[in-house]
Motif scaffolding. Structure first.
Motif, PDB file in Angstrom:
ATOM      1  N   ASP A 157     -10.203   1.139   9.220  1.00 34.94           N
ATOM      2  CA  ASP A 157     -10.798   1.212   7.886  1.00 34.94           C
ATOM      3  C   ASP A 157      -9.779   1.570   6.811  1.00 34.94           C
ATOM      4  O   ASP A 157     -10.137   1.707   5.643  1.00 34.94           O
ATOM      5  CB  ASP A 157     -11.939   2.236   7.870  1.00 34.94           C
ATOM      6  N   GLU A 158      -8.513   1.774   7.182  1.00 36.11           N
ATOM      7  CA  GLU A 158      -7.471   2.104   6.211  1.00 36.11           C
ATOM      8  C   GLU A 158      -6.125   1.656   6.759  1.00 36.11           C
ATOM      9  O   GLU A 158      -5.998   1.257   7.924  1.00 36.11           O
ATOM     10  CB  GLU A 158      -7.460   3.607   5.936  1.00 36.11           C
ATOM     11  N   PHE A 159      -5.110   1.714   5.906  1.00 38.32           N
ATOM     12  CA  PHE A 159      -3.779   1.300   6.321  1.00 38.32           C
ATOM     13  C   PHE A 159      -3.208   2.317   7.313  1.00 38.32           C
ATOM     14  O   PHE A 159      -3.337   3.541   7.129  1.00 38.32           O
ATOM     15  CB  PHE A 159      -2.853   1.167   5.112  1.00 38.32           C
ATOM     16  N   VAL A 160      -2.580   1.798   8.360  1.00 40.73           N
ATOM     17  CA  VAL A 160      -2.058   2.651   9.427  1.00 40.73           C
ATOM     18  C   VAL A 160      -0.603   2.300   9.707  1.00 40.73           C
ATOM     19  O   VAL A 160      -0.081   1.282   9.239  1.00 40.73           O
ATOM     20  CB  VAL A 160      -2.884   2.504  10.725  1.00 40.73           C
ATOM     21  N   LYS A 189      -4.235  -3.369   7.815  1.00 43.96           N
ATOM     22  CA  LYS A 189      -5.036  -2.318   8.421  1.00 43.96           C
ATOM     23  C   LYS A 189      -5.268  -2.561   9.900  1.00 43.96           C
ATOM     24  O   LYS A 189      -6.242  -2.057  10.477  1.00 43.96           O
ATOM     25  CB  LYS A 189      -6.380  -2.211   7.700  1.00 43.96           C
ATOM     26  N   ASP A 209      -2.687   7.362   9.907  1.00 43.52           N
ATOM     27  CA  ASP A 209      -2.848   6.737   8.591  1.00 43.52           C
ATOM     28  C   ASP A 209      -1.575   6.941   7.775  1.00 43.52           C
ATOM     29  O   ASP A 209      -0.779   7.843   8.045  1.00 43.52           O
ATOM     30  CB  ASP A 209      -4.076   7.290   7.863  1.00 43.52           C
ATOM     31  N   PRO A 253      -7.968   7.604  11.036  1.00 42.05           N
ATOM     32  CA  PRO A 253      -8.458   6.237  10.863  1.00 42.05           C
ATOM     33  C   PRO A 253      -9.646   5.961  11.783  1.00 42.05           C
ATOM     34  O   PRO A 253      -9.736   6.500  12.891  1.00 42.05           O
ATOM     35  CB  PRO A 253      -7.242   5.384  11.257  1.00 42.05           C
ATOM     36  N   THR A 285      -1.325   7.794   4.653  1.00 35.37           N
ATOM     37  CA  THR A 285      -1.402   8.766   3.564  1.00 35.37           C
ATOM     38  C   THR A 285      -0.938  10.144   3.997  1.00 35.37           C
ATOM     39  O   THR A 285      -0.036  10.723   3.390  1.00 35.37           O
ATOM     40  CB  THR A 285      -2.839   8.845   3.024  1.00 35.37           C
ATOM     41  N   PRO A 306       0.827  -1.202   0.000  1.00 35.34           N
ATOM     42  CA  PRO A 306       0.000   0.000   0.000  1.00 35.34           C
ATOM     43  C   PRO A 306       0.859   1.248   0.000  1.00 35.34           C
ATOM     44  O   PRO A 306       1.853   1.334   0.723  1.00 35.34           O
ATOM     45  CB  PRO A 306      -0.795  -0.109   1.313  1.00 35.34           C
ATOM     46  N   SER A 322       0.768   5.819  -0.574  1.00 37.65           N
ATOM     47  CA  SER A 322      -0.097   6.992  -0.556  1.00 37.65           C
ATOM     48  C   SER A 322      -0.569   7.294  -1.949  1.00 37.65           C
ATOM     49  O   SER A 322       0.220   7.376  -2.886  1.00 37.65           O
ATOM     50  CB  SER A 322       0.687   8.199  -0.006  1.00 37.65           C
ATOM     51  N   ASP A 348      -6.246  14.087   2.327  1.00 38.03           N
ATOM     52  CA  ASP A 348      -6.966  13.312   3.345  1.00 38.03           C
ATOM     53  C   ASP A 348      -6.744  13.949   4.709  1.00 38.03           C
ATOM     54  O   ASP A 348      -5.609  14.062   5.174  1.00 38.03           O
ATOM     55  CB  ASP A 348      -6.457  11.873   3.337  1.00 38.03           C
TER      56      ASP A 348
END
Length: 589
Positions: A58-61, A87, A113, A34, A115, A21, A23, A30
């Motif tokens: 709910d997202e990659f951290v 995640k 997160d 998270p 990103t 994953p 960004s 964003d």
């Protein structure tokens, strides 16, 4: 064959794209933190038997500064292992957990997160190794006792009276806390998952990582009496929108630690605090050291030596061992607070000076002090000894004279001889030859001139070369110093009416920029303070409740449960305008 090769190439690219994953590029930035989708075991679970737990998002951290951000209560002997799995965040314990104990894992801003690095702030995971989970909470603010500024990165510790050999009051000095939290950049802290009990609260800037008060210069704070946590009537849910039970956009009323009264300032807060429970205000200070020590010594300029102590240097003798005391070769000056001693010395031709410092019969230091700075140009030829200029500064430094004030000159060594036969003082329209002067101090280091001080006027002092010699033979170059008296319409006046409802001894300070005190007045009763000739800027007021009447702010002491002397600030800064008179009232309670 070609078709098969293209197919496998595309599949390989897709596989690696999914496995790593990154960004995303482009699009709106964003700004969302998270969101917790679930935990395993469930947050708030009882009968926790595993050695790890997992939080799904709910997202990659990723984790940032986990060892400093994440706090576990009660503290563990060994740090857990923190791992990122897609995640999810997994925490694995490396020791057996206590039986029938509720643990809280506070993540601070560690989980972000990948990103934009948006943190899920103040997330707490709670579990119990027993049949039920403790659910009480406690929150507060740590401030500097003198400035009332919030203190960040301060450990806040809770102790239970459960030790058979160590008294509760001694625990912060000897053992690790039962519960541990840490302040954020606004000085805020909180505890969750506390059991019903009475706790001793102790705060510290831990300088050696011992989680105990074992260094005399560590900043500490404490609450005078034992405190109890409170139940917040809301469930713990896994979402960033309603983390742990805390409301949004409410006002915080801070309760004083010792007096149980409300703080005079109302602070706006976010979802960090709950308005359902008390918010404790803990004030941090460094205890007064009891043993006199020499902090430093330095040659601040040629023939001027300074000794700085940690306390007022009472009964201190500083004896030099290099020169027979046949004549007066130095003068000693003590600072206002008696913690700094300055020697103004004759040039005795020494490179070093041996000094013995004693207090009563105790030897504090035996020093060998270098009296000359290393020559930065050692190869420079000196055909003749260079003349050393006489150092000076005008009085006042800004050369702006207040009504009734006379100009002067301050020197940096005692004056040996002065002849102003050819000097000139231009006093408005008068030119005075050989102006009269007076020495303004016993060391003969300052002189003053009498003038006819008229508003918005100019004055000039002209002193020829070699008219003034200090006792080391340094003489002046030609001096030309211009002074001016202020124009009253360019300054303002401020009147503060003090109502001493507290019926205490007070110290009222007028300041600029909070740390620059312009004037301090001791007040016992209701009074009116008038400040004239103020520059048109913003001013603030501070009051010190001078409990012992010694004319200065005093710190506290943990062993006697003495808090630092209370301070408060006037509710606003006051803007002084040129040619205006401003009046304010302050009821100090």
């Amino acid at each position: 064959m070609l078709y098969r090769l293209v197919f496998y190439s595309i599949a390989t690219v897709l596989l690696f794209s999914c496995a790593h994953p990154v960004s995303p590029g482009g699009g709106a930035k964003d700004k969302d933190a998270p969101v917790v989708l679930g935990t395993s075991p469930e947050n708030g679970s009882a009968n926790f038997k595993k050695d790890r737990f997992t939080i799904d998002f709910d997202e990659f951290v990723e984790l940032q500064d986990a060892q400093n951000q994440i706090l576990i209560s009660p503290p563990l002997q060994n740090n857990p292992d923190y791992k990122i799995k897609g995640k999810s965040v997994q925490v694995k314990f490396n020791e057996a957990l206590k039986e029938n104990t509720t643990y809280s894992v506070y993540f601070g801003d560690a989980i972000v997160d990948i990103t934009e690095g948006n943190p899920i702030s103040n997330y707490t995971y709670i579990f119990s190794t027993g049949p039920f989970t403790d659910s009480l909470s406690l929150q507060g603010v740590v401030k500097d006792a003198f400035t009332l500024d919030p203190v960040s990165d301060c450990f806040v510790m809770l102790y239970k009276d459960d030790n058979d050999t160590i008294s509760l009051d001694s625990m912060p000095l000897l053992v690790r806390p039962y519960y541990l939290s840490k302040t954020d950049d606004l000085g805020r802290y909180r505890f969750s998952g506390l059991g019903y009990d009475k706790y001793l609260l102790f705060a510290i800037i831990d300088m050696n990582g011992s989680l105990s008060f074992d260094l005399p210069n560590e900043q500490i704070g404490f609450i005078d009496s034992l405190i109890s946590p409170t139940y917040i009537n809301k469930p713990i849910i896994d979402s960033t929108a309603a983390d742990s039970t805390f409301n949004d956009s409410t006002e915080l009323i801070v309760r004083d630690t010792a007096m149980g009264i409300q703080d005079s300032l109302v602070e706006k807060k976010d979802d960090f605090f709950s308005d359902e429970i008390i918010t404790y205000n803990t004030l941090l200070f460094t205890e007064k050291q009891k043993k006199l020590k020499l902090l430093s010594y330095k040659l601040i300029r040629d023939n001027t030596l300074q000794f700085i102590f940690n306390l007022p240097a009472k009964d201190v003798q500083i004896n030099q061992l290099s020169i027979a005391d046949r004549e007066q070769w130095y003068f000693s000056k003590v600072s206002k607070d008696n913690d700094t001693i300055t020697w103004f010395m004759k040039d005795m031709g020494l490179d070093t000076l041996n000094v013995l410092i004693r207090q009563d019969r105790d030897t504090l230091e035996l020093l060998e002090i270098r009296l000359e700075k290393p020559n930065v140009r050692p190869n420079r030829r000196k055909d003749k000894e260079e003349k050393k200029p006489l150092l000076f500064e005008p009085i006042p430094k800004n050369k702006k004279l207040l009504p009734g004030q006379n100009p002067g000159i301050r020197f940096f060594q005692p004056i040996d001889s002065i002849s102003l036969d050819s000097a000139v003082l231009i006093n408005v329209e008068d030119t005075i030859i050989n102006p009269e002067f007076v020495f303004m101090d016993s060391l003969k280091m300052s002189i003053g001139f009498k003038i006819n001080n008229i508003e918005d006027s100019r004055y000039k002092i002209l002193i020829p070369d070699s008219s003034i010699y200090d006792w080391n033979g340094s003489s002046n170059d030609e001096l030309k110093i211009n002074f001016s008296s202020i124009k009253l319409s360019e300054y303002g006046q401020l009147t503060m009416k003090i109502t001493n409802s507290a019926k205490q001894k007070l110290l009222i300070q007028l300041f600029i920029d909070k740390d620059k005190v312009l004037k301090q007045d001791a007040v016992d009763n209701d009074t009116v303070l008038i400040y004239k000739y103020l520059s048109p800027v913003k001013y603030g007021f501070k009051v010190i409740f001078d409990d012992n009447g010694n004319g200065k702010w005093d710190v506290g002491e943990y062993s006697t449960k003495q808090q630092a002397e209370r301070v408060e600030y006037f509710e606003k800064l006051i803007e002084v305008r040129a040619n205006w008179e401003i009046e304010e009232e302050w009821d100090i309670k």
